[in-house]
Design a protein around this motif. Structure first.
Motif, PDB file in Angstrom:
ATOM      1  N   UNK A  21       0.659  -0.990   2.287  1.00  0.00           N
ATOM      2  CA  UNK A  21       1.487  -1.914   3.071  1.00  0.00           C
ATOM      3  C   UNK A  21       2.331  -2.803   2.158  1.00  0.00           C
ATOM      4  N   UNK A  22       1.713  -3.418   1.173  1.00  0.00           N
ATOM      5  CA  UNK A  22       2.445  -4.312   0.277  1.00  0.00           C
ATOM      6  C   UNK A  22       3.512  -3.598  -0.534  1.00  0.00           C
ATOM      7  N   UNK A  23       3.196  -2.409  -1.018  1.00  0.00           N
ATOM      8  CA  UNK A  23       4.162  -1.660  -1.814  1.00  0.00           C
ATOM      9  C   UNK A  23       5.322  -1.164  -0.949  1.00  0.00           C
ATOM     10  N   UNK A  24       5.038  -0.811   0.303  1.00  0.00           N
ATOM     11  CA  UNK A  24       6.115  -0.403   1.216  1.00  0.00           C
ATOM     12  C   UNK A  24       7.065  -1.566   1.477  1.00  0.00           C
ATOM     13  N   UNK A  25       6.520  -2.752   1.672  1.00  0.00           N
ATOM     14  CA  UNK A  25       7.358  -3.946   1.856  1.00  0.00           C
ATOM     15  C   UNK A  25       8.134  -4.232   0.575  1.00  0.00           C
ATOM     16  N   UNK A  26       7.499  -4.052  -0.559  1.00  0.00           N
ATOM     17  CA  UNK A  26       8.159  -4.267  -1.841  1.00  0.00           C
ATOM     18  C   UNK A  26       9.341  -3.306  -2.020  1.00  0.00           C
ATOM     19  N   UNK A  27       9.151  -2.056  -1.638  1.00  0.00           N
ATOM     20  CA  UNK A  27      10.237  -1.076  -1.727  1.00  0.00           C
ATOM     21  C   UNK A  27      11.374  -1.451  -0.778  1.00  0.00           C
ATOM     22  N   UNK A  28      11.025  -1.882   0.433  1.00  0.00           N
ATOM     23  CA  UNK A  28      12.056  -2.318   1.382  1.00  0.00           C
ATOM     24  C   UNK A  28      12.844  -3.496   0.822  1.00  0.00           C
ATOM     25  N   UNK A  29      12.141  -4.471   0.258  1.00  0.00           N
ATOM     26  CA  UNK A  29      12.817  -5.645  -0.308  1.00  0.00           C
ATOM     27  C   UNK A  29      13.712  -5.268  -1.478  1.00  0.00           C
ATOM     28  N   UNK A  30      13.248  -4.338  -2.303  1.00  0.00           N
ATOM     29  CA  UNK A  30      14.059  -3.881  -3.441  1.00  0.00           C
ATOM     30  C   UNK A  30      15.316  -3.166  -2.938  1.00  0.00           C
TER      31      UNK A  30
END
Length: 130
Positions: free
Chosen positions: A40-49
């Motif tokens: 979940x956190x990495x998916x949000x991180x990818x979206x933010x990037x």
């Protein structure tokens, strides 16, 4: 800004590999909540990037044409991180909160590691050219 897109594509590839490793960890270990939090956190991180790269590209186009741009989407990136933390807090039996927070920082770690690897690679090529 083709070099920005190349950087993003490389970062995206690394992050997707990490998510794949997290999925394998979720499937084959007993630490399901930790790996779900990382996913979940990495998916949000990818979206933010992705959002930041998109806004930076739009800013470059606006600057070259003399237009103004409202924002870089900081609120959207903060809200997506808050949403991920909210989801982890709402469903603690599915997501580990600390893992979500670590996952949210994944893109930053990937960017830093990629920068150092590229610097090492460039210095190695320069030495071979001599």
């Amino acid at each position: 800004m083709p070099e920005l897109q190349q950087l993003f594509n490389r970062h995206c590839k690394y992050i997707i590999y990490l998510i794949a490793i997290y999925v394998l960890g979720w499937g084959f270990t007993s630490y399901k909540t930790i790996f779900m939090g990382l996913i979940l956190g990495t998916s949000v991180s990818l979206f933010n990037h992705w959002n930041l790269v998109r806004k930076t590209t739009l800013f470059g186009e606006a600057a070259s044409s003399g237009k103004k741009m409202r924002s870089f989407g900081t609120m959207i990136r903060m809200c997506s991180a808050i949403l991920a933390v909210f989801i982890a807090g709402k469903y603690p039996n599915l997501f580990d909160l600390i893992s979500v927070l670590i996952g949210i920082m994944t893109a930053h770690a990937v960017i830093i590691i990629d920068f150092f690897l590229q610097q090492i690679f460039k210095s190695h090529i320069k030495r071979e050219e001599r």
